[in-house]
Scaffold this motif. Structure first.
Motif, mmCIF file in Angstrom:
data_model
loop_
_atom_site.group_PDB
_atom_site.id
_atom_site.type_symbol
_atom_site.label_atom_id
_atom_site.label_comp_id
_atom_site.label_asym_id
_atom_site.label_seq_id
_atom_site.Cartn_x
_atom_site.Cartn_y
_atom_site.Cartn_z
ATOM 1 N N PHE A 236 0.836 -1.199 0.000
ATOM 2 C CA PHE A 236 0.000 0.000 0.000
ATOM 3 C C PHE A 236 0.872 1.251 0.000
ATOM 4 O O PHE A 236 2.042 1.194 0.355
ATOM 5 N N VAL A 237 0.271 2.353 -0.414
ATOM 6 C CA VAL A 237 1.046 3.590 -0.498
ATOM 7 C C VAL A 237 0.220 4.725 0.083
ATOM 8 O O VAL A 237 -1.012 4.710 0.028
ATOM 9 N N CYS A 238 0.893 5.701 0.665
ATOM 10 C CA CYS A 238 0.186 6.877 1.151
ATOM 11 C C CYS A 238 1.099 8.095 1.074
ATOM 12 O O CYS A 238 2.311 7.966 0.978
ATOM 13 N N GLY A 239 0.487 9.266 1.099
ATOM 14 C CA GLY A 239 1.242 10.518 1.098
ATOM 15 C C GLY A 239 1.822 10.835 -0.265
ATOM 16 O O GLY A 239 1.335 10.376 -1.302
ATOM 17 N N CYS A 240 2.888 11.627 -0.279
ATOM 18 C CA CYS A 240 3.436 12.142 -1.534
ATOM 19 C C CYS A 240 4.130 11.076 -2.382
ATOM 20 O O CYS A 240 4.466 11.325 -3.538
ATOM 21 N N ALA A 241 4.339 9.883 -1.854
ATOM 22 C CA ALA A 241 4.839 8.794 -2.697
ATOM 23 C C ALA A 241 3.737 8.398 -3.691
ATOM 24 O O ALA A 241 3.989 7.828 -4.745
#
Lengths: 449, 561
Positions: free
Chosen positions: A411-416
């Motif tokens: 999973f990914v979150c934020g500015c990535a």
């Protein structure tokens, strides 16, 4: 940060990098490189005694090189974990020179020059990628002359200048002035050293150097080798003190930057670099302008932007307040170029769209709102994790499953994930945690049945 | 520890206070005379043991405290070191491990308040540190043992609202194995039901709705109430009791440990703006309906942004209308490339990657963008939109057969009712107000209640989903625990002296005080109470007090100075 550092269920592995990932959602094996800090994390108490004694001065990357740190350092004050680290590129001992002062100073006996990188294997059920972004390097835009004109800085450099714990204590000293002050400091150091030498002669002959030199020039001491040496030293000293006095005089006229220009979309919405909008920079500039005004109420700011994108909760209201109460002026348009004017003042050349005229205006300092660029290591990490990157260089997701990467369990979150502001990043982080928990709970349930 | 409870307020006789002075390496000892402070501490009344530590928070330092408690039979511990915010929990748990009630611990901050701020004044800083230690010791004498408050948790969540945010929350909560009760007053899907296509990739909104609705319906642990409303909510975190009005006089009772507010927002109906007539001048939402019904036939379209937004009446930017306009403009051009679409705007709010790309794509297919001046807004008159184009400085007239107004999302009219039922606040624009704009965007200040989607602030479908999923992990951090444990440092109201004036009720920011008409007194709900002390400061009869900060304790501290 503190809450994370103190949480019983969180093991923080700072100064580490992920090098490999195998397995599948619910059962990943991750190999992590724990980089050598040359400091034993279990022993280091973060007291900072080593840093105080370390003789090697290095530009401080945390302060965008605007300040200095030592070769043994913590990334910033109150950072978590508080463990210090030796910078292997600059440490004398690690580069074969004699030193080891930190090891002698450390009461906790935490310094270990023999420490090596280690590989740690982790078994996890899910992975959250929160690697953020990096700031676009505006020296790639020739017309803005970043690094050519000293008083053109990036938004993050400006942030450090504005910070009460930053290199100028929050005072808006202009980089060109700071450079002169650094020069004065260096010359003063040299002058002090030279004066020590002169003092010896003055004591020996019981005459002030200036008085002696006058006589010397008249030929009073022809043939006296020792006095000739004194005269040479005095001449060398004059070579230092004359420019020093001139610089000091110049520095008397220095004043904090009071007239600021912010240039939006530096590297963003620009087909030469990044076509996308970086989302947060309009608000960042407005915030910096308002804080600069709070620090020094005479400060005025002009924000040059194509659109001012104040799209979050309370943002438009904040923007208007900046205009009404904090001396912020908003000018529509893209700045054509920045040239250097008198007294190192950057001069902004732009089209005033209200009057349809090309104008130029000098400012004390120009701040470039640089793009939110994908991290350089994105491709490498994507290949380690076997996940895809989108056409903008951020990790690929599906709008229907906003935190899910292209490989299940990651999973990914934020500015990535793409440029976004703090509230959105925080909301996404909670979302990614939830998605990860669902994987873990799912695999627990499968195991149980 | 009954010896501490000395009714006369004098220092109890059997006090055995231990004081630990921390050097914090050179952080404190570098700027203060720590041996002198330790020496001084040992002379204070009630102190039987004083010890200087290099690092009190290190393993060795913590062991020193525990050894001190055991060897010197300490019944109070004072640590003079850094900030209680960072280290109090550690020291308290160390006391507990050595069988000393953790509430008999007191902390003094001689780092932030002495060595850091008086770095250049060793003598004065040391004297101040002695003063602070004396105050801490004086208060410690009057500390009382307390037990943490425990409460049971109902592992069931009420989600109010079945739009994109609420459905995503329910889906995630259900996916984590929690039971969910979802209440929707109309049909599941919310505003999505009225939308044609989704940005940025043009997926059918109806597909997304059915995917979400089907997956939630398929979950055995989700109970759905559609066409239903919440009529009452009682209780507090862990134990809410809810009455659901299903219409036609049918009521259902439910219990929940946490509540999610996902009630969304509604598009503004722009009565009186730009000749809005729902025929030739319509809203973006009405345009979506035309698309869905196949009734869109216009060939010359003008869209006007910020219709009713960013004005003195409604100062906020509604975040999603620019992308809606661009999305719909792209759709029109895709259906009929010969159609003309003009978008009149103030700032195109196409933040991020995909949205900016849409803007650039729209320009590429010939959608025309013009900046208008809000001081001199466009005029719509019989098939012509006239405006001052502030980029070119020219007055322009565009003839059109349809004007589309991009109106903001506004808070629902019944927002006040729900806000009162839940006792949670709304902001100046009537959107629900979160606990912290940046760090706690999905939490309310009241424990156990959360917010997501456009109920908080206009959000795109993707953002609403992210927030809905995010809320579920906020809830998991509460409901995955065995029980609810809260600090014992809460207010109490003496029923003997309370006269039921209810002054404290008005002051309490957490709705933790209730009035008992049968007894004519006020009572504290210890689970809701956060220990802020507003009630104690307000109470005219001094019946309300805050544990750990009782007048006796605070006065002892002040008199110690």
């Amino acid at each position: 940060m503190l809450d994370v550092g103190r949480h019983p269920n969180i093991e923080l592995m700072a100064y580490c990098e992920v090098e490999g990932l195998e397995g599948e959602a619910g059962d990943f094996r991750v190999s992590v490189r724990k980089k050598a800090r040359y400091v034993d994390e279990a022993k280091c108490t973060g007291c900072g005694a080593c840093t105080e004694k370390c003789p090697t001065v290095v530009p401080d990357a945390f302060n965008e090189g605007l300040g200095e740190r030592r070769a043994i350092y913590s990334w910033f004050a109150q950072g978590i974990p508080s463990t210090h680290t030796i910078d292997p590129d600059h440490c004398r001992q690690l580069n074969g020179k004699k030193c080891g002062i930190c090891a002698k100073t450390c009461q906790a006996e935490a310094i270990n020059f023999e420490q090596k990188d280690t590989l740690v294997e982790l078994n996890v059920g899910a992975v959250v990628v929160a690697t953020g972004y990096e700031v676009f390097d505006p020296s790639r835009i020739p017309e803005y002359q970043y690094q050519q004109i000293p008083n053109v800085v990036t938004a993050i450099e400006f942030e450090r200048l504005l910070s009460a714990s930053g290199p100028t204590g929050g005072h808006l000293d202009r980089p060109s002035d700071l450079a002169v002050e650094a020069e004065i400091e260096a010359l003063e150091k040299k002058a002090k050293k030279g004066q020590k030498m002169l003092d010896k002669f003055e004591q020996k002959y019981e005459t002030p150097s200036a008085q002696f030199y006058e006589a010397f020039l008249k030929g009073a001491y022809d043939g006296d080798e020792d006095r000739k040496k004194w005269a040479q030293k005095y001449e060398a000293q004059l070579e230092i003190t004359r420019p020093l006095e001139a610089l000091k005089k110049k520095a008397e006229g220095f004043d904090a930057a009071k007239k600021l220009a912010f240039i939006q979309c530096v590297g963003s919405r620009d087909f030469r670099f990044y076509p996308f909008c970086s989302g947060y920079c309009c608000m960042h500039s407005i915030k910096e302008a308002i804080i600069a005004h709070e620090h020094e109420p005479q400060t005025t700011s002009t924000i040059f932007g194509m659109d001012i994108r104040a799209v979050g909760k309370g943002f438009e209201e904040y923007k208007i307040r900046g205009g009404n109460q904090s001396g912020v002026r908003y000018v529509r348009g893209r700045v054509a170029e920045i040239v250097e004017g008198e007294n190192h003042n950057p001069v902004v050349v732009y089209e005033d769209t209200r009057e349809q005229k090309v104008k130029s205006e000098a400012f004390d300092m120009v701040i470039l709102a640089t793009a939110c660029a994908p991290n350089k290591g994105v491709a490498e990490l994507a290949s380690v994790l076997s996940i895809e990157i989108n056409r903008f260089g951020f990790f690929q997701t599906d709008p229907a499953r906003p935190m899910d990467c292209t490989r299940p369990g990651i999973f990914v979150c934020g500015c990535a994930h793409g440029p976004m502001d703090i509230p959105e990043s925080v909301a996404q982080a909670s979302g990614a945690a939830s998605r990860a928990a669902q994987v873990l709970i799912g695999s627990e349930l499968r195991k149980a049945s | 520890m009954s010896e501490a409870k000395n009714a006369s307020g004098e220092i109890p006789e059997h006090l055995r206070i231990g004081v630990f002075i921390c050097d914090c390496g050179s952080n404190i000892a570098g700027h203060l005379d720590c041996p002198a402070i330790t020496e001084y501490a040992s002379t204070l009344p009630g102190v039987v043991y004083a010890k200087e530590n290099l690092y009190t928070c290190s393993e060795a330092g913590v062991l020193e405290i525990q050894k001190g408690i055991q060897e010197h039979n300490l019944n109070r511990v004072v640590v003079a070191s850094c900030s209680p915010r960072t280290h109090q929990p550690l020291f308290q748990s160390s006391c507990a491990q050595a069988d000393l009630n953790p509430y008999l611990f007191e902390m003094v901050n001689i780092r932030d308040q002495c060595s850091w701020v008086h770095m250049q004044e060793k003598e004065n800083g040391t004297e101040k540190a002695k003063d602070l230690v004396r105050m801490g010791v004086a208060k410690a004498a009057f500390l009382e043992p307390q037990e943490d408050i425990e409460a049971s948790l109902i592992r069931r969540v009420l989600v109010i609202g079945g739009g994109a945010a609420g459905l995503s929350a329910a889906q995630s909560l259900g996916g984590m194995g929690l039971e969910v009760v979802l209440v929707e007053k109309d049909a599941l899907g919310g505003l999505l039901n009225r939308i044609n296509r989704l940005a940025p990739h043009g997926e059918k909104a109806s597909d997304r709705v059915s995917e979400l609705v089907e997956s939630v319906k398929a979950m055995p642990n989700v109970t759905l109430y559609s066409g239903a409303r919440i009529s009452s909510i009682d209780g507090y975190i862990g134990n809410f009791e809810i009455t659901i009005d299903q219409g036609q006089g049918n009521q259902a009772q439910e219990k929940a440990g946490c509540i999610v507010v996902a009630t969304g927002a509604v598009p503004l109906s722009p009565e009186g703006l730009y000749g809005y007539d729902k025929k030739t001048v319509i809203t973006q939402m009405e345009l979506e309906s035309l698309f869905l019904e196949g009734n869109f036939h216009a060939e010359k379209v003008v869209m006007i942004q910020c219709a009713g937004a960013r004005s003195s009446e409604r100062p906020y930017c509604s975040r999603i209308c620019c992308q809606t306009a661009v999305k719909n403009a792209l759709w029109i051009k895709e259906q009929n490339p010969a159609a003309s679409v003009h978008i009149l705007y103030r700032d195109m709010q196409m933040y991020g990657t995909e949205k900016e790309q849409m803007l650039s794509d729209a320009r590429g297919v010939g959608v025309r963008f013009h900046v208008y001046d809000p001081e001199n807004p466009p005029v719509v008159d019989k098939g012509t939109v006239s405006f001052y184009e502030s980029l070119t400085g020219e007055q322009e007239d565009i003839s059109c057969d349809l004007v589309v107004l991009s109106t903001p999302l506004v808070a629902r009219e019944d927002v006040a009712d729900l806000s009162q039922l839940l006792r949670v606040p709304v902001d100046q624009n009537n959107f629900f107000l979160e606990a912290h704009a940046k760090l706690r965007p999905l939490d309310f200040a009241t424990d156990g209640i959360f917010v997501c989607g456009s109920a908080r602030y206009p959000a795109t479908v993707e953002e609403a989903c992210s927030q809905g999923i995010g809320v579920s992990s906020r809830i998991a951090t509460i409901l995955f625990k065995d029980k609810l444990i809260v600090s014992a440092l809460v207010a109490e109201i003496n029923p003997e002296t309370c006269v039921g004036c209810q002054g404290c009720m008005d002051m309490c920011p957490y709705g933790a005080i209730s009035y008992r008409p049968d007894l004519n007194i006020c009572e504290v709900n210890t689970i809701l109470c956060k220990g802020c002390g507003c009630c104690a400061a307000t109470c005219p009869s001094q019946s309300a007090s805050l544990k750990g900060f009782k007048p006796q304790q605070v006065l002892a501290q002040i008199r110690g100075l």
